[in-house]
Design a protein around this motif. Structure first.
Motif, PDB file in Angstrom:
ATOM      1  N   TRP A  90      41.940  90.214 -40.946  1.00  0.00           N
ATOM      2  CA  TRP A  90      40.582  90.739 -40.779  1.00  0.00           C
ATOM      3  C   TRP A  90      39.683  89.691 -40.119  1.00  0.00           C
ATOM      4  O   TRP A  90      38.989  89.973 -39.134  1.00  0.00           O
ATOM      5  CB  TRP A  90      40.027  91.147 -42.143  1.00  0.00           C
ATOM      6  N   SER A  91      39.713  88.491 -40.649  1.00  0.00           N
ATOM      7  CA  SER A  91      38.890  87.411 -40.101  1.00  0.00           C
ATOM      8  C   SER A  91      39.315  87.059 -38.681  1.00  0.00           C
ATOM      9  O   SER A  91      38.473  86.863 -37.799  1.00  0.00           O
ATOM     10  CB  SER A  91      38.997  86.179 -41.006  1.00  0.00           C
ATOM     11  N   GLY A  92      40.622  86.986 -38.456  1.00  0.00           N
ATOM     12  CA  GLY A  92      41.110  86.631 -37.132  1.00  0.00           C
ATOM     13  C   GLY A  92      40.735  87.646 -36.075  1.00  0.00           C
ATOM     14  O   GLY A  92      40.324  87.289 -34.952  1.00  0.00           O
ATOM     15  N   PHE A  93      40.847  88.926 -36.412  1.00  0.00           N
ATOM     16  CA  PHE A  93      40.493  89.967 -35.455  1.00  0.00           C
ATOM     17  C   PHE A  93      38.996  89.939 -35.144  1.00  0.00           C
ATOM     18  O   PHE A  93      38.590  90.051 -33.980  1.00  0.00           O
ATOM     19  CB  PHE A  93      40.876  91.348 -36.001  1.00  0.00           C
ATOM     20  N   TYR A  94      38.172  89.790 -36.191  1.00  0.00           N
ATOM     21  CA  TYR A  94      36.732  89.922 -35.997  1.00  0.00           C
ATOM     22  C   TYR A  94      36.038  88.647 -35.533  1.00  0.00           C
ATOM     23  O   TYR A  94      34.957  88.716 -34.935  1.00  0.00           O
ATOM     24  CB  TYR A  94      36.066  90.431 -37.284  1.00  0.00           C
ATOM     25  N   THR A  95      36.622  87.497 -35.779  1.00  0.00           N
ATOM     26  CA  THR A  95      35.981  86.256 -35.321  1.00  0.00           C
ATOM     27  C   THR A  95      36.622  85.692 -34.071  1.00  0.00           C
ATOM     28  O   THR A  95      36.033  84.835 -33.409  1.00  0.00           O
ATOM     29  CB  THR A  95      36.025  85.179 -36.419  1.00  0.00           C
ATOM     30  N   GLY A  96      37.831  86.152 -33.736  1.00  0.00           N
ATOM     31  CA  GLY A  96      38.518  85.626 -32.561  1.00  0.00           C
ATOM     32  C   GLY A  96      38.860  86.670 -31.534  1.00  0.00           C
ATOM     33  O   GLY A  96      38.282  86.713 -30.443  1.00  0.00           O
ATOM     34  N   THR A  97      39.776  87.558 -31.871  1.00  0.00           N
ATOM     35  CA  THR A  97      40.318  88.495 -30.892  1.00  0.00           C
ATOM     36  C   THR A  97      39.253  89.416 -30.307  1.00  0.00           C
ATOM     37  O   THR A  97      39.098  89.523 -29.081  1.00  0.00           O
ATOM     38  CB  THR A  97      41.432  89.357 -31.522  1.00  0.00           C
ATOM     39  N   ILE A  98      38.525  90.098 -31.164  1.00  0.00           N
ATOM     40  CA  ILE A  98      37.572  91.108 -30.693  1.00  0.00           C
ATOM     41  C   ILE A  98      36.414  90.491 -29.908  1.00  0.00           C
ATOM     42  O   ILE A  98      36.068  90.994 -28.818  1.00  0.00           O
ATOM     43  CB  ILE A  98      37.079  91.960 -31.877  1.00  0.00           C
ATOM     44  N   PRO A  99      35.754  89.422 -30.383  1.00  0.00           N
ATOM     45  CA  PRO A  99      34.693  88.826 -29.572  1.00  0.00           C
ATOM     46  C   PRO A  99      35.174  88.370 -28.188  1.00  0.00           C
ATOM     47  O   PRO A  99      34.456  88.523 -27.192  1.00  0.00           O
ATOM     48  CB  PRO A  99      34.226  87.644 -30.417  1.00  0.00           C
ATOM     49  N   ASP A 100      36.382  87.829 -28.117  1.00  0.00           N
ATOM     50  CA  ASP A 100      36.898  87.379 -26.829  1.00  0.00           C
ATOM     51  C   ASP A 100      37.209  88.563 -25.910  1.00  0.00           C
ATOM     52  O   ASP A 100      37.011  88.484 -24.694  1.00  0.00           O
ATOM     53  CB  ASP A 100      38.145  86.521 -27.026  1.00  0.00           C
ATOM     54  N   LEU A 101      37.702  89.658 -26.475  1.00  0.00           N
ATOM     55  CA  LEU A 101      37.928  90.851 -25.662  1.00  0.00           C
ATOM     56  C   LEU A 101      36.607  91.381 -25.112  1.00  0.00           C
ATOM     57  O   LEU A 101      36.514  91.784 -23.942  1.00  0.00           O
ATOM     58  CB  LEU A 101      38.625  91.931 -26.487  1.00  0.00           C
ATOM     59  N   GLU A 102      35.563  91.372 -25.951  1.00  0.00           N
ATOM     60  CA  GLU A 102      34.259  91.833 -25.488  1.00  0.00           C
ATOM     61  C   GLU A 102      33.711  90.922 -24.405  1.00  0.00           C
ATOM     62  O   GLU A 102      33.055  91.385 -23.461  1.00  0.00           O
ATOM     63  CB  GLU A 102      33.282  91.898 -26.670  1.00  0.00           C
ATOM     64  N   THR A 103      33.977  89.629 -24.514  1.00  0.00           N
ATOM     65  CA  THR A 103      33.550  88.693 -23.476  1.00  0.00           C
ATOM     66  C   THR A 103      34.234  89.000 -22.150  1.00  0.00           C
ATOM     67  O   THR A 103      33.601  89.003 -21.087  1.00  0.00           O
ATOM     68  CB  THR A 103      33.849  87.243 -23.899  1.00  0.00           C
ATOM     69  N   ILE A 104      35.530  89.257 -22.194  1.00  0.00           N
ATOM     70  CA  ILE A 104      36.258  89.597 -20.967  1.00  0.00           C
ATOM     71  C   ILE A 104      35.691  90.872 -20.357  1.00  0.00           C
ATOM     72  O   ILE A 104      35.492  90.955 -19.127  1.00  0.00           O
ATOM     73  CB  ILE A 104      37.759  89.766 -21.261  1.00  0.00           C
TER      74      ILE A 104
END
Length: 533
Positions: free
Chosen positions: A88-102
């Protein structure tokens, strides 16, 4: 991942990038040597590694629930707020924000290939999160939201269907992606198109119980339009692990089960089903350390020392005798030892070429010896085999006009070929073509001979076996269909979990949830997701 690029090839690059960057790229200094705009070719692989890395946490739970494994708290239907907190933490603090940045930066720069890939990864990841948790933060997941609300899973699914269409449309604007920056498909537009359409297919099938009309219309439209789907193993949306030890790029099951602490217990439900069904995958899925050991570490068995579902007994001194996960999907060891109780009726699982000892491989406990396999396994996310299984299920339940029996046979053959290919790359025996075709035809014949209810059981049992390596999808299937028939638990600790518990950190820090934390968490155990109603 297909092609020559593996985790080990890009891991150092990504680690360097992660060490010097943050997801929002905020820098108070206007320094040209430290740009505030991210380089998309560096950010994309970090999202892919992050997504796959955190998937292991949710995959372990699903594999335990559906009895691919016989250890872990979910094998006894018990969970807590810490069970999936790392994912949960990894998806919401790492993966998802970086996808939104891209997506944001790529849109501004008109780098539509990166935008499209990020949107498809976002759609895939959120669809899985809805499948597992139900309602999750979506509209307020990224940005200045200290207490993001939980959006309804059904609403998120609707948004994801539109997001996939956006991604496919973006690809037609232009598609230029640095091959080495794309862990999954090395910048192949055609393969990402297939992945997007296959994801839509999977999601339509997922909602077929709650909205059969929409599911049927969506699947029929995909088939009628000849939309490209994953139709070959080389097109699989699969994460390929590497062999590096430092930094560790190997399959997480390999690093766990082939360490001195082992990873848990293999499932006797799976072992017995494979053996009783004359299934050649037994030698690839399970590796026996000792040819004579039996349940409870006795010495009057044939090496398949696992556990029954829900067995919470303490572990004896059995680290060097319990059966391990094999060469598929973790690139551990292939079991070429004699199976003493096989009979003449076993045509496809037999002792032809077997050795008298447990295995022809030199097994050693140390992680750093070549005798322990390679660890260059795979994480099958959406595969050719899965697509064929989904189409077979839709043909059987939604009258899509396809031949369910033929699709089932093709699904089984595709997965057997995937098993054989992985084995050939990791010191294992190649599965003979006659075994693949013969076993697939055997399954097809069983399907044809079965009644309506029996057909569904044959189909979903075969998919359950083929999904060894992706417990998340098998957990989804079981909740949607109630199949295959799983074993009764020896000592359950709770009722069957309908959803995963939320992260305790979210429950205690999000002010919109904290007052109802206990009731919300309990509802996760007992209330189904929207598509299971």
């Amino acid at each position: 991942m297909k092609g020559k690029y593996r985790v080990s090839d890009i891991l150092l690059l990504v680690l360097i990038f992660l060490a010097s960057s943050c997801s929002d790229f905020v820098d108070i200094n206007d320094d040209p040597n430290n740009p505030t705009t991210p380089t998309l070719s560096l950010l994309l692989p970090s999202t892919q590694l992050s997504m796959a890395g955190h998937f292991n946490n949710i995959n372990a739970g699903g594999s335990s629930v559906v009895q691919h494994f016989a250890s872990g708290s979910l094998n006894r239907w018990s969970q807590s707020g810490t069970s999936f907190s790392s994912a949960w933490s990894g998806f919401y603090t790492g993966t998802i924000p970086d996808l939104e940045t891209i997506i944001r930066v790529g849109t501004a720069q008109e780098q539509w290939g990166y935008v499209a890939i990020a949107k498809l990864q976002k759609a895939y990841l959120y669809s899985i999160m809805v499948d597992l948790w139900g309602d999750v933060p979506y509209s307020e997941a990224v940005g200045d939201f200290a207490n993001p609300k939980l959006d309804k899973g059904e609403d998120i699914y609707n948004s994801l269907f539109a997001l996939i269409d956006e991604a496919l449309a973006d690809m037609d604007k232009s598609f230029t992606v640095v091959a080495a920056s794309d862990v999954f498909y090395q910048g192949s537009k055609a393969n990402w198109q297939r992945m997007g359409n296959s994801l839509k297919l999977k999601m339509f099938n997922q909602i077929r119980v709650s909205d059969p009309a929409r599911a049927a219309a969506g699947i029929k439209a995909l088939l009628a339009s000849n939309a490209p789907l994953i139709s070959d193993n080389a097109q699989d949306f699969t994460f390929q692990y590497g062999t590096n030890v430092t930094p560790n790029a190997r399959h997480p099951w390999f690093t766990s089960w082939y360490s001195t602490g082992r990873g848990g217990y293999t499932s006797m439900q799976l072992i017995n089903k494979l053996k009783d069904s004359d299934d050649p995958r037994l030698r690839y899925y399970i590796f026996r350390q000792n040819a004579n050991v039996g349940l409870a570490n006795s010495m009057n068995g044939e090496g398949y020392y696992g556990r029954e579902p829900g067995d919470g007994a303490a572990a004896p001194a059995d680290l060097n005798t319990r059966a391990l996960v094999g060469i598929y999907p973790a690139a551990g060891l292939y079991d070429n030892g004699t199976i003493k109780t096989l009979t003449a009726s076993h045509q496809f699982l037999n002792n032809t070429g077997a050795v008298s000892t447990t295995s022809s491989n030199s097994f050693k406990i140390s992680l750093f010896t070549s005798g322990d396999g390679t660890g260059a396994g795979i994480l099958p996310l959406i595969t050719h085999s899965m697509v064929k299984f989904i189409r077979a299920e839709a043909a059987l339940t939604l009258d899509t006009g396809e031949d369910a029996g033929l699709l089932l046979a093709e699904a089984v053959a595709a997965q057997l070929n995937s098993v054989s290919t992985l084995a050939s790359r990791n010191k294992g025996n190649v599965m003979p073509a006659t075994t693949i075709s013969g076993f697939s035809n055997k399954v097809k014949a069983e399907f044809i001979a079965a009644g309506t209810t029996g057909k569904m059981n044959v189909l979903m049992t075969q998919k359950w076996i083929a999904l060894f390596g992706n417990g998340v999808e098998s957990y989804n299937d079981y909740r949607r269909t109630g199949l295959p028939v799983l074993g009764d638990l020896v000592a359950p600790l709770d009722v069957f979990p309908m959803r995963y518990y939320y992260s305790e950190t979210e429950m205690t820090s999000n002010e919109t949830l904290i007052n109802d934390r206990e009731s919300i968490q309990r509802a996760q155990q007992t209330l189904p997701v929207f598509w299971d109603k």
